[in-house]
Every structure is written in structure tokens, then in C-alpha cells.
Design an enzyme around this catalytic site. Structure first.
Site, mmCIF file in Angstrom:
data_model
loop_
_atom_site.group_PDB
_atom_site.id
_atom_site.type_symbol
_atom_site.label_atom_id
_atom_site.label_comp_id
_atom_site.label_asym_id
_atom_site.label_seq_id
_atom_site.Cartn_x
_atom_site.Cartn_y
_atom_site.Cartn_z
ATOM 1 N N PHE A 236 32.217 31.074 39.707
ATOM 2 C CA PHE A 236 33.252 31.091 38.467
ATOM 3 C C PHE A 236 32.732 31.594 37.315
ATOM 4 O O PHE A 236 33.305 31.399 36.368
ATOM 5 C CB PHE A 236 33.944 29.722 38.425
ATOM 6 N N ARG A 593 45.755 48.627 44.060
ATOM 7 C CA ARG A 593 45.874 48.631 45.660
ATOM 8 C C ARG A 593 45.343 47.405 46.243
ATOM 9 O O ARG A 593 44.298 46.838 45.449
ATOM 10 C CB ARG A 593 45.104 49.876 46.371
ATOM 11 N N ASN A 596 42.680 43.603 51.034
ATOM 12 C CA ASN A 596 42.654 42.733 52.254
ATOM 13 C C ASN A 596 43.807 41.741 51.817
ATOM 14 O O ASN A 596 43.638 40.736 50.697
ATOM 15 C CB ASN A 596 41.439 41.874 52.481
ATOM 16 N N GLN A 603 42.469 34.616 47.333
ATOM 17 C CA GLN A 603 41.942 34.493 45.721
ATOM 18 C C GLN A 603 42.996 34.079 44.823
ATOM 19 O O GLN A 603 42.555 33.231 43.750
ATOM 20 C CB GLN A 603 41.293 36.011 45.490
ATOM 21 N N LYS A 667 42.564 47.192 40.804
ATOM 22 C CA LYS A 667 42.310 46.818 39.538
ATOM 23 C C LYS A 667 41.450 45.476 39.462
ATOM 24 O O LYS A 667 41.171 45.179 38.509
ATOM 25 C CB LYS A 667 43.775 46.662 38.911
ATOM 26 N N GLU A 671 40.521 37.450 38.500
ATOM 27 C CA GLU A 671 40.516 36.630 37.043
ATOM 28 C C GLU A 671 41.901 36.540 36.644
ATOM 29 O O GLU A 671 42.508 35.622 35.985
ATOM 30 C CB GLU A 671 39.684 37.059 36.103
#
Lengths: 704, 332
Positions: A236, A593, A596, A603, A667, A671
Site C-alpha cells: 500500500f 481500458r 483484466n 482491486q 489509466k 489508487e
């Protein structure tokens, strides 16, 4: 040709290794003749030390006790990597008798076993000559960071007069406590010297930076340092910098003349690596009756150490997220007797958004306007801070998609107006943004005659799925089945990758992998005169290697490039007991884009859960009298557990094709998934209870 | 870890002969059972016995229910007790308190006896970076009094210690009039659970009344408290795997729509598991009107003393009592 793999849901290629315990983490490498090290740490925040090591030296199994009195003088040549503070000098370990923060390393014991090292460290006798220490931010005058004041205090228009003249105004102070990353894997380094060459098995988000830093500290050539870090058990951001314990491990190995392993304890994790700084922000918004923002004044200050000026992007989004002609931001730091903070997931952006998006909610309440509507009325056409067009910006689509999925139109605006049994129900939302970062990266692709491919780059995978997504990009580019492609990362002998942070790995390493695979493929096809790669690989009978470097062009001069999103949250608050539970989170993201869909969703869910922690429980409770962290363990430092994860976590990726950002068109997601979650929860709690809590975390006592 | 000798006696009488001292923090010989708390304290040098006497395999781990009530062997694990059918059916308060404690992994390892004798979570006790802790180092002072004391006690405190007793199980047991059976070289005795732990007074390092050598062999819960309507309410900062900010154990007998008798104990607020006889008296004969419950619960505040960050607990614990009584009353 196989079907396109980019965009597909692919399970983690390293998943089996991880769940079966076969993945090797830093502390688990088997190195012959290994000795173990333990660190003695300061229990004073400022002063001078005197050390008596006699008993420790006599303790069983002890090989060496290293203090400032006998430590080799280290070169500490200048080196500033991207994650280092721009101003100041890193902590030098065991070089003099001064301590300037709690937990500072003051001695290192090397012994045959871990138990012996820990015990000997405990019998090192230290006396302190305490000096006055700054450990309470309230007693420190914040200052602008050194140099380039124009970076830290920025105005456009006439923010002061515009605020004074605005018909509707909000002006509040928002506080974020110190937070620690608390990855489940604790930091560990194994150091082994051979002559002047050093091998480090380390937990790191950037192996090349570790090599460069340690080379500078010891005054040896960077090429003489090899760093190996294939798996990272969460970080992190805590593994971005090369922390002093890496130096200590290498120092211990040099003094002992043997390989040395140094593993930080959970308590040491609160002193040995950085943290999200305690941050105090004042956000003032002025608007007209129709909800047009007239003025934004946003200032904040954060704790930093006495030896380095840590800064982060606390206020940058304030300058472009919402349209406003008059904006003033001022970012200051409060130098204290603490160790240097560092980047923690969405550093700055998540902290700044907590204040800005809470204030936006307060403004919506003042205006009696729906908070989504308020944001739509202030949607900018271009980046007003840089006066550049956005390469793409899907905020409207995000608000629409998330609101629709959430059922936002059913919300009744009045606080305390929604209930479920005893519980007060609150619905809140916030905007999210995070910059698109793209940095130079290199990768190599190697095509083998047996029809398989090896692809590599010295990247890192702290959990977002680099192992998998890079395998996917490579297989997709080569047109090979994914099982025939092996991707490797985490070793300085591989082509250089940028820092595994700032959500830039997919954009940068992904583009390099794509370029290397294209190059290798073209070469194989040309050499074999074939138009089928598998056929070409077999026919050539040779290994074909290609390395590619990618580097950003001038797109940053032409575009403002960011991911945007919207987060909607439902909370249930017990009106008597003050407990808040998050029931639903819907996040929509325009992040270019998505490589996965499965791992990307995972995430984002991780970011949402992290945001629950930030909003409701995470808090490194610093004793203001002396700077010690009183809850330096995972029992009293609460992070969300499974029972805190809401049953509904919905992730929407809005369709976004951005040809400007990088060759892959991504992009980054790591976060932005955290940004906006804490304010959306705080806003939902206000909607549920009518109580505006402006100090995180929002624990039961604050809602009684 | 301070170097120590681990003794692994063959049977209980051999174990008793070592003279281990449970329940005080300055003993050179101590017992270890499940070790979930002890190992942490050893690793952090909070406790430094020279000798550790293992109780593994030599203590009763049975769970029995009979006409006299419930008997829990001291070595029964939290998981075993929580899942035991008779406990679930007749003493659900115990099961609930256990399932609200720790994590499945810890509950699989931790024992009944060890749970009762676990040490406070006070950060100043657990961090030897602080010199001042009367519990850890008698006479050294108390860093919590004017420190970060959001976690700390408001009941049973002294000027020398405000540390909370952390067990959920003990709170439920004290509400149910449980006792502990002790065995020492001098024989067996039974002590009401409410007398097992000492108030800190000016000797906070003395935590329990066990004599040298004595060990908890079992917990007994009288049959008179079986089958009561009950509820264990735990307020905390996250949904699971956390010690109580405030907890309330309530068991009631009802007479139509009225409370005939109530048993009320609190956790997270006391220096020991805290029974509230004055609240119980006020609840006897009361109906479930919120105002009446609230008035009775207000008596819990008698004798409380906040130290700043923990002041909120005085209000929160009253609300917790009201809620727990309401939920218990609504149970069949």
C-alpha cells in the site's frame, strides 16, 4: 490466433502459489550460513544516547553488537529516488549519538538465531539525555515546504473576495489521524555480501531504487547490488522507499561477515517504515444560489520529520475536480520529532478528497440541493488549473451509472429520514480522481522454439495482479495461449521498470511488455517468413529476443490526464450505540481500458474496504506526550475484517477509450479505488444521523 | 523472549509442585495453557518468568451439564464451549460472549482458564517502551491516567491503575453467578468468579486471588441460571475480532410483561468483570418501558470515573444495558 485476452477475466497466474504457500516472500529465502539480526530502537523522541553493550556482547550466540560507537562510517552519498522526500536528508543509521524520533534504530545485534538476537537486543542498556521534543502537531507552527513556494500556494482569480461575496458558504476543518499501511507481510531483508557485491532479498515496490539507494549508502557501484523481490504480501505504498532496515541488514552482514536476515516485528512496522501523515485541512467553499461554485479555499498541513520534508498531492485535485473561477490552495508541513511519513494508497488524493468532498456535501445541504446535482452543475469542460483539455473525463457517466445502480433517486434528502428497524440509514456519495501516471519502462520478450515465451521486467506485484495482467498483455500481443507465456518480475537483473506506485504499473510496464512482444513477434515472423507466430517459432529453431523501452511523449503538455470516478455508499448507524456498518458501496470509474476485469474489480473492492477502514476505524494513536504509537499492533489498530465488508460492493467500469494516455490506453486503478470512499461514508453518516463528524475515524463515541 | 525453562509435567500434581503463581505479574514461575495471550506477553518482554509450567494435556477439558448446572473444564477451548449444544441451549449468554471474542483461530487454541486470566490490553502495560506501569512494574506509575485512555476503565479504577479486564467470557459468567474451582498443593477450593479478580487499588500487579501453585481446574455455572432469557451485547469499532469498547451481559426472568429478576454485568468499562446489583434491583419488577429501563441503567454510572478520552463509556454503557435488556426480553 487466440481470442483477445486484454479485457478478459483471467484468474491470477500466481494464485495457486500463494494459496499453497509456495510463493517465496523476502524472509523465506534459504541462504546458507544465515545469521539473524535484531534492532534496538529509541524510546525517546529527541535527545542523546549512551549505550552499554557489555551484557549483550556476552549473551549466547551473539556475533556482533553494532552501535554508533563501532559501526563502520557509511558513505551516504547523495541519492534521491522518486519516493524520497525532495528536501532533506534521509535518516543515517548508527552514525552518531543523536535520536530525533521514537523507534529510531540505535543498535543492531547479529546472532546465530533470531531468538538470541532478540534477547541480546533486549539487554543492550541505553541511557537517554532527553531534550524537548515536538510530538503534538498543535504545538508546531506549520510552514511552507522549502523552495518553489508557487508549488505550495496557488491562487487563481480572487478567491478571498469571491468567498466573502458568495451567497452560500461552508468553511470547516477536517482532520485525518496518522494511519499505518499495515500490510500483512512484515518487512524483511536478507543481505549477503560477496566481496564488494551485495545481494538483497527484500520486500520492495521498486527493486532498482533499493539497489541505487544501498549503493549510495555504502559507496559502491549500483551494478554491484542485486535486489530480488518476487512476491510482496501487501504494501500500500510502504514498500516504495528503501527504509533504514535495509541498510541495517546490509551493515549487519558486512560486520558479521555472513549473510544476515532482518525481519521487522509488527510493533516495529509502526516505527521502521512511513505512514499516512496526520493531516489538518480547512476547506471553504462559496457558491451562488443556483449552486455554481464561486470560490474554493483549501489549505492543509501535515506532520513531517525534522530531517525530511515529506509532501504529497493533498490539494492538487481541488484545483481541477470541480469548476470554479476563484481558487486558493495552500499546503504546509509541520516538522516534528517523528519519523518521515510516506505515501499510502492514493497519498494526498484520498486525504484531500476527504475534506473537499465532505465540504461539497455540506454545501449541498446548505443549498438544499442534491449532492450529485451540485457536482453536475460544477462539471468543468477542461482542466482549469492547467488550462488544458482532459484527455478523457467520464465523470458524468460515472455519476449516472453509479447513481442508477445504487437507486439514488429513491433517496429522501432530509437527515434521519431513512430507517430500517432501529437503524438510521444514510446514503452518501463523493467524487474520485487520481492522475494517470506513465513513466519510462523496459521489458524483454524471449520466444522459444518450443512455442513458449518468456517475458520479463523488473516490476513488482504488491497485490494488484502484475504477474497476471502482464502475462495477459504478452499473450494477447503475441497471440499465444496464456499458458505458454511466462512473465517474470522483481529482480534488478531484469529490464528496468518504474516504481510500483502511483497506479502506473499497468500503463508503463504494460506498454513496455506490449512493445517488446510486438518487436519479438515481428522479428520472428520476418525471420521465418511466416505469418503465424507459433509456426515461425518452431521453424526458426532459435531463441528470439527483443527488448523494448517505452517513454512518454509530450502528451502531458497537451492534455490533463486523470481517471475519474464516483462512489455511492449506504450506511446503517445504530442511533443509541453509535456503531456504523457500511451496507453497500457502488463505485463507477472511468479509468481507460481495463485489462483484466476480474482482478480490476478485486482491486476496486480492496480500495472500498480500505476506505471503510479510513472512514470508520484506522488510527495510529500517538501519545502526544512523547510520540509513541500506543496501538502498534493489529488488535488495537483496527483494519476492516471480513465482517466489515459490505454484502454489496458493486464496481462499474464505464466505457472509456483514451488514445492519448499511453499505448495501452489504461489509466490505472489501484489508487482511485480508495479516493472518495471515506467522504462518501462520512456524508452517508451525516445523512443517517444529522451529525457531521469532521475527524476520522468515525468511531461510536463520536456519534453518541 | 526472556530465556526460560519450559516444564512439561506428566500430571497435575506434578505441575502444582513447581509453585507457579498465576494472576500476578512479578512471578518467576508461571503457567501456560493455550498461550494465545501469554506468548504475546513473553515475546514483548511484558512478562519474564524464568520457568513456565505447561498445562497442556493435564487439565480437564470436559464440558458437562447435570442437575447442579454446567461444568467447564479449564482446558476446554473457547471454540468447544461456544459450540457445545447444552451451552448453546441452556447458557446461550456464554456461547454468545465467546463467539463475540477473538477470531476462530484464537478460539480454537485459547482455553477457559486462560481466558479468565488473560491480561489487560492497556497499551502502556503492553509496551515496555513505557517505564510507567504499576501493573507491569510495581511502583513505576501509570502512564494511562493522563495518556491515551479511550480504551480504559471507568469502574473499579484507582489512582494507580485504570486498565480494563478484557475478557468477554468473564462478563457473561459473572452475570450467571459462576464460580471457579481451584486446586493447589493444599487441596481444592471454589471461589465465586466475582471474587477471582482483584481490584487494582495500590497493587495492580496482583490480578487474581490464586495462591502459589494454585491452578483453575474448572468453571461451574449453577443450574439456577440455566435457560434464562439473555443477551450479550458488544459495542466495538469494527464488526468482529476486537475487544469490547463496552459490552453488556444481561439475563432475565420475566413474569408476564415484567422483569422478575435481572442479572447485569458490564465489560470494557471495569478493572474486573463488573456486576451491577443496584441496576438489577432497579430492574426487578420493571416493565420494558424505555424510560424505566433507562432510569435503572443510569444507576450503572454510580462510582464511575472517566479520565478524558474514555468519558463517553459512562453514557454508552447505560445505553448498552438498555439495549441488551430489550433484546433479552424479546427472546423466547
Amino acid at each position: 490466433m487466440t481470442a483477445a485476452l486484454i479485457g478478459k477475466s483471467v484468474s491470477r497466474v500466481d494464485g495457486r502459489l500463494k494459496v499453497t504457500g509456495a510463493a517465496t516472500y523476502a524472509a523465506e529465502f534459504e541462504v546458507p550460513n544465515l545469521a539473524h539480526a535484531a534492532v534496538v530502537r529509541s524510546i525517546a523522541a529527541n535527545g542523546r544516547i549512551a549505550i552499554d553493550t557489555a551484557e549483550a556482547e556476552r549473551a549466547p550466540g551473539v556475533i556482533a553488537v553494532v552501535t554508533h560507537r563501532n559501526a563502520p562510517r557509511l558513505a551516504y552519498q547523495p541519492h534521491k529516488g522518486l519516493p524520497d522526500a525532495a528536501v532533506g536528508e534521509r535518516l543515517h543509521v548508527l552514525q552518531d549519538d543523536r535520536v530525533n524520533h521514537q523507534g529510531q534504530p540505535i543498535a543492531l545485534v547479529v546472532a546465530e538465531t533470531l531468538e538470541q538476537a532478540v534477547h541480546a537486543a533486549e539487554v543492550v542498556r541505553v541511557t537517554y539525555r532527553n531534550e524537548a521534543a515536538a510530538t503534538d502537531i498543535k504545538s508546531v507552527d506549520p510552514v511552507l515546504p522549502t523552495g518553489k513556494p508557487a508549488e505550495w500556494e496557488i491562487r487563481r482569480g480572487e478567491p478571498d473576495s469571491a468567498f466573502e461575496q458568495a451567497e452560500f458558504r461552508v468553511d470547516q476543518t477536517y482532520v485525518i489521524p496518522r494511519e499505518n499501511h499495515n500490510p500483512i507481510e512484515m518487512f524483511a531483508t536478507i543481505a549477503a555480501w560477496e566481496g564488494n557485491s551485495l545481494t538483497l532479498w527484500d520486500k520492495s515496490q521498486w527493486v532498482h531504487n533499493v539497489a541505487e539507494e544501498i549503493a549510495a549508502v555504502f559507496g559502491i557501484a549500483t551494478d554491484n547490488v542485486r535486489v530480488i523481490s518476487p512476491f510482496v504480501g501487501g504494501a500500500f505504498g510502504s514498500g516504495l522507499r528503501c527504509w533504514p532496515h535495509v541498510t541495517l541488514a546490509a551493515l549487519g552482514a558486512r560486520v558479521a561477515g555472513r549473510p544476515v536476515k532482518l525481519l521487522l516485528s509488527r510493533r516495529e512496522m509502526y516505527y521502521g517504515v512511513g505512514y499516512r501523515p496526520h493531516t489538518v485541512q480547512r476547506a471553504a467553499l462559496g457558491a451562488s444560489r443556483d449552486g455554481q461554485l464561486q470560490a474554493i479555499r483549501h489549505e492543509g498541513h501535515q506532520e513531517t520529520s525534522t530531517y525530511e520534508e515529506f509532501t504529497e498531492a493533498l490539494l492538487s485535485a481541488t484545483r481541477f475536480l470541480h469548476s470554479c473561477p476563484n481558487v486558493h490552495t495552500r499546503h504546509r508541513i509541520a516538522p516534528m520529532n517523528v519519523h518521515t511519513p510516506t505515501y499510502m494508497r492514493a497519498p494526498g488524493e484520498a486525504s484531500g478528497a476527504y475534506a473537499l468532498e465532505s465540504a461539497m456535501d455540506e454545501l449541498a445541504v446548505a443549498l438544499n440541493m442534491d449532492p450529485v446535482e451540485l457536482r453536475l452543475r460544477n462539471e468543468p469542460d477542461r482542466d482549469e488549473s492547467k488550462d488544458l483539455p482532459f484527455s478523457s473525463r467520464s465523470t458524468r457517466e460515472c455519476y449516472r451509472a453509479a447513481a442508477e445502480r445504487f437507486g439514488w433517486s429513491q433517496r429522501t434528502a432530509e437527515p434521519r429520514s431513512m430507517r430500517d428497524g432501529r437503524s438510521l440509514i444514510g446514503w452518501g456519495m463523493a467524487s474520485a480522481t487520481y492522475p494517470m501516471n506513465y513513466a519510462p519502462a523496459s521489458a524483454m520478450a524471449r520466444l522459444l522454439p518450443d512455442g513458449t515465451a518468456e517475458v520479463m521486467s523488473a516490476a513488482s506485484d504488491m497485490g494488484p495482479g502484475t504477474w497476471t495482467s502482464m502475462t495477459q498483455v504478452a499473450a494477447d500481443t503475441l497471440g499465444l495461449p496464456i499458458e505458454r507465456v511466462k512473465f517474470t518480475l522483481g529482480d534488478t537483473r531484469l529490464p528496468r521498470a518504474p516504481i510500483h506506485g502511483g497506479s502506473m504499473t499497468m500503463a508503463s510496464v504494460g506498454s513496455a511488455v506490449q512493445a517488446a512482444c510486438r518487436k519479438a513477434r515481428d522479428e520472428a515472423l520476418a525471420r521465418a517468413g511466416a505469418n503465424n507466430l507459433e509456426e515461425a517459432m518452431k521453424r526458426s529453431g532459435q531463441i528470439i529476443e527483443a527488448t523494448a523501452d517505452v517513454t512518454p511523449g509530450d502528451e502531458t503538455k497537451r492534455f490533463s490526464m486523470h481517471a475519474f470516478g464516483a462512489v455511492f455508499v449506504e450506511v446503517a448507524v445504530d442511533p443509541d450505540l453509535g456503531e456504523t456498518r457500511v451496507r453497500r458501496i457502488v463505485g463507477a470509474y472511468g479509468a481507460g481500458r481495463v485489462v483484466n476485469s476480474k482482478i480490476a474489480r478485486s482491486q476496486c473492492i480492496g480500495g472500498m474496504i480500505g476506505g471503510i477502514g479510513m472512514a470508520l476505524m484506522e488510527h495510529s494513536v500517538v501519545d502526544l506526550r512523547n510520540g509513541r504509537v500506543t496501538n502498534a499492533n493489529l488488535a488495537e489498530y483496527a483494519v476492516p475484517v471480513h465482517a466489515d465488508a459490505p454484502p454489496v460492493m458493486d464496481v462499474i467500469f464505464v466505457d472509456e477509450h483514451d488514445p492519448h494516455v499511453n499505448p495501452l490506453g489504461v489509466k490505472g486503478l489501484g489508487e482511485i479505488a480508495l479516493v472518495g470512499v471515506a467522504p462518501a461514508i462520512a456524508n452517508a453518516i451525516f445523512h443517517a444521523t444529522g451529525k457531521r463528524v469532521r475527524q476520522l475515524p468515525i468511531t461510536p463515541d463520536k456519534l453518541l | 523472549m526472556h530465556p526460560l525453562v519450559l516444564e512439561r509435567p506428566r500430571d497435575l500434581s506434578a505441575a502444582l509442585s513447581f509453585g507457579a503463581q498465576a494472576g500476578r505479574n512479578d512471578a518467576p514461575v508461571e503457567y501456560i495453557a493455550g498461550g494465545t495471550d501469554m506468548v504475546q506477553l513473553l515475546q514483548e518482554y511484558v512478562r519474564r518468568p524464568d520457568r513456565l509450567v505447561s498445562l497442556a494435556g493435564i487439565l480437564d477439558d470436559g464440558i458437562e451439564i447435570g442437575p447442579q448446572g454446567l461444568r467447564l473444564g479449564a482446558a476446554a477451548t473457547m471454540a468447544e464451549v461456544a459450540a457445545h449444544q447444552a451451552v448453546v441451549e441452556q447458557f446461550p449468554l456464554i456461547s454468545q460472549a465467546l463467539l463475540n471474542s477473538a477470531s476462530p483461530q484464537v478460539r480454537n487454541q485459547a482455553t477457559m482458564g486462560g481466558n479468565l486470566l488473560q491480561r489487560t490490553r492497556c497499551p502502556y502495560f503492553r509496551d515496555i517502551g513505557y517505564e510507567a506501569c504499576n501493573k507491569r512494574a510495581p511502583g513505576s506509575g501509570c502512564a494511562a491516567l493522563d495518556g491515551e485512555n479511550r480504551w480504559h476503565a471507568v469502574l473499579g479504577t484507582s489512582d494507580d491503575c485504570i486498565a480494563v479486564h478484557p475478557s468477554d467470557l468473564a462478563v457473561a459468567l459473572v452475570a450467571l453467578d459462576a464460580s471457579v474451582e481451584l486446586r493447589g498443593t493444599g487441596g481444592d477450593r471454589s471461589v465465586p468468579l466475582s471474587d477471582l479478580h482483584r481490584l487494582p487499588r495500590d497493587t495492580p500487579h496482583l490480578e487474581a486471588v490464586l495462591e502459589p501453585g494454585e491452578v483453575i481446574t474448572a468453571i461451574t455455572v449453577p443450574a439456577t441460571t440455566a435457560g434464562l432469557r439473555s443477551h450479550y451485547l458488544k459495542v466495538r469499532d469494527r464488526a468482529s475480532f476486537e475487544f469490547a469498547v463496552v459490552s453488556a451481559a444481561v439475563a432475565i426472568e420475566t413474569d408476564g410483561a415484567r422483569i422478575r429478576q435481572a442479572r447485569v454485568a458490564l465489560g470494557g468499562v471495569g478493572t474486573k468483570p463488573w456486576r451491577l446489583p443496584n441496576v438489577e434491583t432497579a430492574l426487578a419488577g420493571a416493565d420494558f418501558e424505555p424510560a424505566v429501563l433507562r432510569q435503572a441503567a443510569a444507576l450503572a454510572a454510580e462510582g464511575t470515573r472517566g479520565r478524558g478520552h474514555n468519558d463517553f463509556k459512562i453514557e454508552l454503557m447505560q445505553r448498552a444495558i438498555v439495549r441488551a435488556v430489550e433484546i433479552a426480553g424479546a427472546r423466547r
